[in-house]
Design a protein around this motif. Structure first.
Motif, PDB file in Angstrom:
ATOM      1  N   CYS A  68      -2.268  -5.996  -0.785  1.00 15.88           N
ATOM      2  CA  CYS A  68      -3.610  -5.570  -0.397  1.00 15.88           C
ATOM      3  C   CYS A  68      -4.639  -6.655  -0.704  1.00 15.88           C
ATOM      4  CB  CYS A  68      -3.965  -4.272  -1.123  1.00 15.88           C
ATOM      5  SG  CYS A  68      -5.604  -3.654  -0.726  1.00 15.88           S
ATOM      6  N   LEU A  71     -10.394  -6.940   0.764  1.00 17.68           N
ATOM      7  CA  LEU A  71     -11.095  -5.674   0.549  1.00 17.68           C
ATOM      8  C   LEU A  71     -12.578  -5.854   0.826  1.00 17.68           C
ATOM      9  CD1 LEU A  71     -10.539  -2.782  -0.402  1.00 17.68           C
ATOM     10  CD2 LEU A  71     -11.106  -3.517  -2.712  1.00 17.68           C
ATOM     11  N   TYR A  73     -16.251  -3.532   1.898  1.00 17.57           N
ATOM     12  CA  TYR A  73     -16.934  -2.278   2.219  1.00 17.57           C
ATOM     13  C   TYR A  73     -18.082  -2.581   3.181  1.00 17.57           C
ATOM     14  CZ  TYR A  73     -19.744   1.937   1.840  1.00 17.57           C
ATOM     15  OH  TYR A  73     -20.460   3.071   2.131  1.00 17.57           O
ATOM     16  N   LEU A  79     -14.370   1.469   4.205  1.00 18.16           N
ATOM     17  CA  LEU A  79     -13.614   0.484   3.452  1.00 18.16           C
ATOM     18  C   LEU A  79     -12.551  -0.165   4.335  1.00 18.16           C
ATOM     19  CD1 LEU A  79     -13.373  -0.551   0.490  1.00 18.16           C
ATOM     20  CD2 LEU A  79     -11.538   1.143   0.205  1.00 18.16           C
ATOM     21  N   HIS A  80     -12.546  -1.517   4.353  1.00 21.18           N
ATOM     22  CA  HIS A  80     -11.558  -2.274   5.120  1.00 21.18           C
ATOM     23  C   HIS A  80     -10.548  -2.906   4.163  1.00 21.18           C
ATOM     24  CE1 HIS A  80     -13.846  -2.856   9.120  1.00 21.18           C
ATOM     25  NE2 HIS A  80     -14.476  -1.925   8.418  1.00 21.18           N
ATOM     26  N   LEU A  81      -9.264  -2.808   4.520  1.00 24.63           N
ATOM     27  CA  LEU A  81      -8.214  -3.444   3.737  1.00 24.63           C
ATOM     28  C   LEU A  81      -7.242  -4.138   4.673  1.00 24.63           C
ATOM     29  CD1 LEU A  81      -8.114  -0.045   2.813  1.00 24.63           C
ATOM     30  CD2 LEU A  81      -7.525  -1.233   0.727  1.00 24.63           C
ATOM     31  N   ARG A  82      -6.708  -5.258   4.210  1.00 31.24           N
ATOM     32  CA  ARG A  82      -5.654  -5.932   4.965  1.00 31.24           C
ATOM     33  C   ARG A  82      -4.409  -6.006   4.095  1.00 31.24           C
ATOM     34  NH1 ARG A  82      -6.801  -7.919   9.786  1.00 31.24           N
ATOM     35  NH2 ARG A  82      -8.999  -8.169  10.373  1.00 31.24           N
ATOM     36  N   LEU A  83      -3.266  -5.711   4.713  1.00 27.43           N
ATOM     37  CA  LEU A  83      -2.004  -5.707   3.997  1.00 27.43           C
ATOM     38  C   LEU A  83      -0.920  -6.355   4.844  1.00 27.43           C
ATOM     39  CD1 LEU A  83      -3.205  -2.446   3.968  1.00 27.43           C
ATOM     40  CD2 LEU A  83      -1.705  -2.445   1.985  1.00 27.43           C
TER      41      LEU A  83
END
Length: 368
Positions: A68, A71, A73, A79-83
């Motif tokens: 993750c 991150l 906001y 909320l944006h997350l990249r994985l």
């Protein structure tokens, strides 16, 4: 991690080739409560003071929670997350005609909108792709003698079907009661939809977005119109971009008027919507289909940029694209062009705000 939310909208896009995923947890419209998010390789778990709900990921997708990053906001959005995401390779496209259909099989041509049979039990002996629209000019460049194909358009025989970029050519002379006039529309007798055009006394053009071709013994597939148009167009665009190394297209009506400028961003997206959770059903508006209560939870899709060209919009840009040899024209019935524009607009409007625009173009997904 935690954000305040009365009800959280979830958006997940997985890129197969990049093995990455974008997860967005939407900001509440009003009010709020504490929300805790737990990510496992196979699911998303959302906890609030009132309880929790779990969303299962598609079987072919595995997230890597420890990866993750990115991150961020975004106020008003969430909320944006990249994985990282481990997925199976992109599925192979199935051509409009499978190999089995080419083996002298009897086929039935039907109107996709209403099921009206257009051609019944036609045995296709040859199913052949047409050359590009510039083939005549290329022959002139290659030949040192007069073009033997000049003024001799490629026309199918009775048991032939020629496949163009967005249309089929078939011989309907035996089906016509009288000699037709050239360049007349073919209209469905039942629902009055334009299906194609009569291009000569023997040859009829059917648009891929308007008809279904299937083995005669098969039943008529009841596919929602929007889903069918998206699937056919997405397949055409991907095949053309692969064969001709072009990613920009003008979508024009049969009258030559340009309706949409389309630019393929990628064709390896998997967009997911949760169907069931422990508490409630939550759907992405992008993929919601009111005609299918049990629609699939994940869709392969192509991601595109587009600009509408109706009502004199983007005239200068459209003119520039039309004169650019790297831009490929794709012709459809005018009504289908407007239908496609509506599909793209709805897709764009359902995306999180930060994903709706790229430079001066709008962003949308077309489901495969």
């Amino acid at each position: 991690m935690a954000v305040a939310a009365a009800e959280t909208r979830v958006f997940l896009e997985v890129r197969r080739r990049l093995q990455s995923a974008l997860l967005i947890l939407g900001e509440p419209d009003e009010g709020g409560m504490h929300l805790d998010v737990s990510i496992s390789p196979t699911s998303l778990l959302l906890r609030t003071p009132d309880g929790c709900s779990e969303t299962q990921l598609p079987a072919e997708v595995r997230l890597v929670p420890s990866s993750c990053g990115g991150l961020q906001y975004i106020s008003g959005e969430g909320l944006h997350l990249r994985l990282q995401a481990r997925t199976e390779s992109s599925p192979q496209l199935i051509s409009v005609f499978k190999q089995g259909l080419q083996a002298q099989e009897c086929c039935t041509f039907s109107c996709q909108s209403c099921g009206e049979v257009l051609i019944k039990d036609r045995k296709l002996l040859r199913v052949l792709p047409l050359p590009s629209e510039n083939w005549g000019a290329l022959v002139g460049e290659w030949c040192c003698h007069p073009d033997p194909f000049a003024n001799k358009p490629l026309q199918p025989r009775e048991n032939d079907c020629f496949i163009g970029d967005s249309f089929f050519l078939v011989n309907l002379r035996s089906h016509l009661e009288q000699e037709p006039k050239a360049n007349t529309k073919v209209i469905c007798k039942r629902c009055k939809v334009m299906l194609g055009e009569i291009v000569s006394s023997e040859t009829t053009k059917f648009y891929m977005t308007e008809i279904i071709i299937q083995p005669s013994e098969g039943s008529f597939p009841n596919i929602p119109r929007s889903q069918f148009v998206q699937s056919v167009l997405a397949q055409c665009l991907v095949e053309l971009s692969s064969a001709r190394s072009t990613f920009r297209f003008t979508i024009q009506g049969q009258d030559g008027k340009v309706y949409i400028l389309l630019w393929i961003l990628n064709s390896d997206s998997l967009v997911m919507e949760p169907l069931r959770s422990s508490r409630c059903v939550r759907k992405f508006p992008l993929l919601e289909n009111t005609l299918e209560a049990d629609s699939r939870s994940a869709w392969n899709a192509i991601k595109v940029l587009y600009q509408p060209c109706i009502r004199s919009r983007n005239e200068e840009l459209a003119s520039s694209w039309e004169s650019d040899i790297s831009v490929h024209p794709l012709t459809l019935p005018s009504a289908t062009c407007l239908e496609l524009l509506l599909i793209l607009s709805r897709s764009n409007a359902s995306l999180p705000l930060s994903l709706r625009q790229m430079n001066s173009f709008k962003v949308a997904f077309l489901k495969m």
